[in-house]
Write a protein that holds these residues in place. Structure first.
Motif, PDB file in Angstrom:
ATOM      1  N   THR A 171      -5.976   7.808  -2.408  1.00  0.00           N
ATOM      2  CA  THR A 171      -7.160   6.963  -2.220  1.00  0.00           C
ATOM      3  C   THR A 171      -6.994   5.623  -2.910  1.00  0.00           C
ATOM      4  O   THR A 171      -7.336   4.580  -2.358  1.00  0.00           O
ATOM      5  N   LYS A 172      -6.465   5.636  -4.137  1.00  0.00           N
ATOM      6  CA  LYS A 172      -6.337   4.393  -4.906  1.00  0.00           C
ATOM      7  C   LYS A 172      -5.354   3.433  -4.258  1.00  0.00           C
ATOM      8  O   LYS A 172      -5.648   2.246  -4.105  1.00  0.00           O
ATOM      9  N   CYS A 173      -4.183   3.910  -3.906  1.00  0.00           N
ATOM     10  CA  CYS A 173      -3.202   3.028  -3.257  1.00  0.00           C
ATOM     11  C   CYS A 173      -3.778   2.476  -1.959  1.00  0.00           C
ATOM     12  O   CYS A 173      -3.613   1.296  -1.652  1.00  0.00           O
ATOM     13  N   ASN A 174      -4.461   3.343  -1.224  1.00  0.00           N
ATOM     14  CA  ASN A 174      -5.053   2.902   0.036  1.00  0.00           C
ATOM     15  C   ASN A 174      -6.111   1.820  -0.222  1.00  0.00           C
ATOM     16  O   ASN A 174      -6.170   0.816   0.486  1.00  0.00           O
ATOM     17  N   GLN A 175      -6.904   1.995  -1.266  1.00  0.00           N
ATOM     18  CA  GLN A 175      -7.923   0.983  -1.613  1.00  0.00           C
ATOM     19  C   GLN A 175      -7.285  -0.323  -2.041  1.00  0.00           C
ATOM     20  O   GLN A 175      -7.702  -1.401  -1.620  1.00  0.00           O
ATOM     21  N   TYR A 176      -6.289  -0.229  -2.902  1.00  0.00           N
ATOM     22  CA  TYR A 176      -5.644  -1.453  -3.402  1.00  0.00           C
ATOM     23  C   TYR A 176      -4.934  -2.188  -2.270  1.00  0.00           C
ATOM     24  O   TYR A 176      -4.956  -3.407  -2.197  1.00  0.00           O
ATOM     25  N   LYS A 177      -4.310  -1.447  -1.404  1.00  0.00           N
ATOM     26  CA  LYS A 177      -3.591  -2.074  -0.294  1.00  0.00           C
ATOM     27  C   LYS A 177      -4.570  -2.645   0.719  1.00  0.00           C
ATOM     28  O   LYS A 177      -4.395  -3.745   1.221  1.00  0.00           O
ATOM     29  N   HIS A 178      -5.599  -1.888   1.022  1.00  0.00           N
ATOM     30  CA  HIS A 178      -6.659  -2.283   1.939  1.00  0.00           C
ATOM     31  C   HIS A 178      -6.078  -2.930   3.202  1.00  0.00           C
ATOM     32  O   HIS A 178      -5.230  -2.315   3.848  1.00  0.00           O
ATOM     33  N   ASN A 179      -6.486  -4.136   3.527  1.00  0.00           N
ATOM     34  CA  ASN A 179      -6.017  -4.766   4.758  1.00  0.00           C
ATOM     35  C   ASN A 179      -4.909  -5.773   4.506  1.00  0.00           C
ATOM     36  O   ASN A 179      -4.692  -6.669   5.314  1.00  0.00           O
ATOM     37  N   PHE A 180      -4.214  -5.612   3.384  1.00  0.00           N
ATOM     38  CA  PHE A 180      -3.176  -6.600   3.092  1.00  0.00           C
ATOM     39  C   PHE A 180      -2.079  -6.588   4.151  1.00  0.00           C
ATOM     40  O   PHE A 180      -1.554  -5.539   4.531  1.00  0.00           O
ATOM     41  N   TRP A 181      -1.732  -7.758   4.583  1.00  0.00           N
ATOM     42  CA  TRP A 181      -0.548  -7.946   5.423  1.00  0.00           C
ATOM     43  C   TRP A 181      -0.056  -9.349   5.125  1.00  0.00           C
ATOM     44  O   TRP A 181      -0.860 -10.281   5.076  1.00  0.00           O
ATOM     45  N   PRO A 182       1.228  -9.520   4.860  1.00  0.00           N
ATOM     46  CA  PRO A 182       1.688 -10.834   4.401  1.00  0.00           C
ATOM     47  C   PRO A 182       1.518 -11.933   5.448  1.00  0.00           C
ATOM     48  O   PRO A 182       1.698 -11.692   6.643  1.00  0.00           O
ATOM     49  N   THR A 183       1.181 -13.111   4.985  1.00  0.00           N
ATOM     50  CA  THR A 183       1.204 -14.286   5.859  1.00  0.00           C
ATOM     51  C   THR A 183       2.676 -14.648   6.067  1.00  0.00           C
ATOM     52  O   THR A 183       3.555 -14.165   5.341  1.00  0.00           O
ATOM     53  N   ALA A 184       2.925 -15.517   7.030  1.00  0.00           N
ATOM     54  CA  ALA A 184       4.300 -15.947   7.297  1.00  0.00           C
ATOM     55  C   ALA A 184       4.908 -16.566   6.037  1.00  0.00           C
ATOM     56  O   ALA A 184       6.086 -16.356   5.723  1.00  0.00           O
ATOM     57  N   GLN A 185       4.070 -17.300   5.305  1.00  0.00           N
ATOM     58  CA  GLN A 185       4.557 -17.950   4.081  1.00  0.00           C
ATOM     59  C   GLN A 185       4.916 -16.921   3.011  1.00  0.00           C
ATOM     60  O   GLN A 185       5.957 -17.030   2.354  1.00  0.00           O
ATOM     61  N   GLN A 186       4.068 -15.914   2.836  1.00  0.00           N
ATOM     62  CA  GLN A 186       4.371 -14.852   1.862  1.00  0.00           C
ATOM     63  C   GLN A 186       5.639 -14.111   2.262  1.00  0.00           C
ATOM     64  O   GLN A 186       6.500 -13.826   1.425  1.00  0.00           O
ATOM     65  N   LEU A 187       5.745 -13.814   3.540  1.00  0.00           N
ATOM     66  CA  LEU A 187       6.903 -13.075   4.038  1.00  0.00           C
ATOM     67  C   LEU A 187       8.198 -13.848   3.776  1.00  0.00           C
ATOM     68  O   LEU A 187       9.209 -13.274   3.383  1.00  0.00           O
ATOM     69  N   ALA A 188       8.128 -15.161   3.968  1.00  0.00           N
ATOM     70  CA  ALA A 188       9.298 -16.012   3.743  1.00  0.00           C
ATOM     71  C   ALA A 188       9.736 -15.954   2.277  1.00  0.00           C
ATOM     72  O   ALA A 188      10.915 -16.139   1.965  1.00  0.00           O
ATOM     73  N   GLN A 189       8.786 -15.675   1.387  1.00  0.00           N
ATOM     74  CA  GLN A 189       9.113 -15.565  -0.040  1.00  0.00           C
ATOM     75  C   GLN A 189       9.406 -14.115  -0.439  1.00  0.00           C
ATOM     76  O   GLN A 189       9.566 -13.822  -1.615  1.00  0.00           O
ATOM     77  N   GLY A 190       9.398 -13.233   0.532  1.00  0.00           N
ATOM     78  CA  GLY A 190       9.677 -11.825   0.244  1.00  0.00           C
ATOM     79  C   GLY A 190       8.492 -11.098  -0.348  1.00  0.00           C
ATOM     80  O   GLY A 190       8.639 -10.003  -0.885  1.00  0.00           O
ATOM     81  N   LEU A 191       7.320 -11.693  -0.265  1.00  0.00           N
ATOM     82  CA  LEU A 191       6.133 -11.072  -0.852  1.00  0.00           C
ATOM     83  C   LEU A 191       5.462 -10.178   0.180  1.00  0.00           C
ATOM     84  O   LEU A 191       4.739 -10.630   1.049  1.00  0.00           O
ATOM     85  N   ARG A 192       5.759  -8.910   0.064  1.00  0.00           N
ATOM     86  CA  ARG A 192       5.257  -7.935   1.030  1.00  0.00           C
ATOM     87  C   ARG A 192       5.205  -6.577   0.362  1.00  0.00           C
ATOM     88  O   ARG A 192       5.713  -6.410  -0.752  1.00  0.00           O
ATOM     89  N   ILE A 193       4.587  -5.632   1.052  1.00  0.00           N
ATOM     90  CA  ILE A 193       4.556  -4.253   0.574  1.00  0.00           C
ATOM     91  C   ILE A 193       5.788  -3.540   1.115  1.00  0.00           C
ATOM     92  O   ILE A 193       6.129  -3.685   2.295  1.00  0.00           O
ATOM     93  N   LEU A 194       6.437  -2.781   0.259  1.00  0.00           N
ATOM     94  CA  LEU A 194       7.618  -2.030   0.684  1.00  0.00           C
ATOM     95  C   LEU A 194       7.189  -0.805   1.489  1.00  0.00           C
ATOM     96  O   LEU A 194       6.189  -0.166   1.151  1.00  0.00           O
ATOM     97  N   HIS A 195       7.940  -0.496   2.521  1.00  0.00           N
ATOM     98  CA  HIS A 195       7.659   0.716   3.301  1.00  0.00           C
ATOM     99  C   HIS A 195       8.340   1.887   2.594  1.00  0.00           C
ATOM    100  O   HIS A 195       9.543   1.834   2.327  1.00  0.00           O
ATOM    101  N   PRO A 196       7.573   2.945   2.303  1.00  0.00           N
ATOM    102  CA  PRO A 196       8.125   4.056   1.511  1.00  0.00           C
ATOM    103  C   PRO A 196       9.396   4.661   2.103  1.00  0.00           C
ATOM    104  O   PRO A 196      10.257   5.130   1.353  1.00  0.00           O
TER     105      PRO A 196
END
Ligand SMILES: [Zn+2]
Length: 125
Positions: free
Chosen positions: A55-80
């Motif tokens: 529940t906590k990870c799901n809450q913290y992650k919520h609707n996060f999805w990197p913007t193109a700019q974040q993605l270009a900097q490698g700022l994203r959530i890792l896929h388990p």
């Protein structure tokens, strides 16, 4: 209503949160289904996009999805399962907390609050 793939995802992740590793036994309940890429950002119901998450990870992650700019900097959530987590994060088993090895690892740890006190306590070996 339960996700139609709930049981499949639950077993695929061995009844533990894909992000923090908490088990159903530790959580005292079944966990939840997280959409790795949120619906709001075009995520689908494909098996690859379904992560068993507490529940906590799901809450913290919520609707996060990197913007193109974040993605270009490698700022994203890792896929388990699709990312090699060990490239980005190392565990300090003695102290029980996670150490970031890359900016992506740092971002992942911070967004999901993976060094929350209860997890640190759980991880001390
Ligand atoms: Zn979790």
């Amino acid at each position: 209503m339960r996700h139609p793939r709930f049981e499949f995802v639950r077993l695929k992740y061995l009844r533990a949160c894909g992000y923090c590793g908490v088990t159903e036994t530790s959580a005292g309940s079944e966990l939840t289904i997280d959409h790795y890429q949120p619906h709001a950002s075009g995520g689908t119901e494909a098996d690859d996009n379904l992560v068993y998450a507490c529940t906590k990870c799901n809450q913290y992650k919520h609707n996060f999805w990197p913007t193109a700019q974040q993605l270009a900097q490698g700022l994203r959530i890792l896929h388990p399962l699709n990312d090699d987590i060990s490239i980005h994060i190392s565990a300090n088993d003695e102290a029980g907390y996670l150490v970031a090895l890359t900016p992506t690892g740092m971002f992942h740890i911070n967004l999901l609050h993976l060094n929350r006190p209860q997890l640190v306590e759980l991880s001390i070996v």
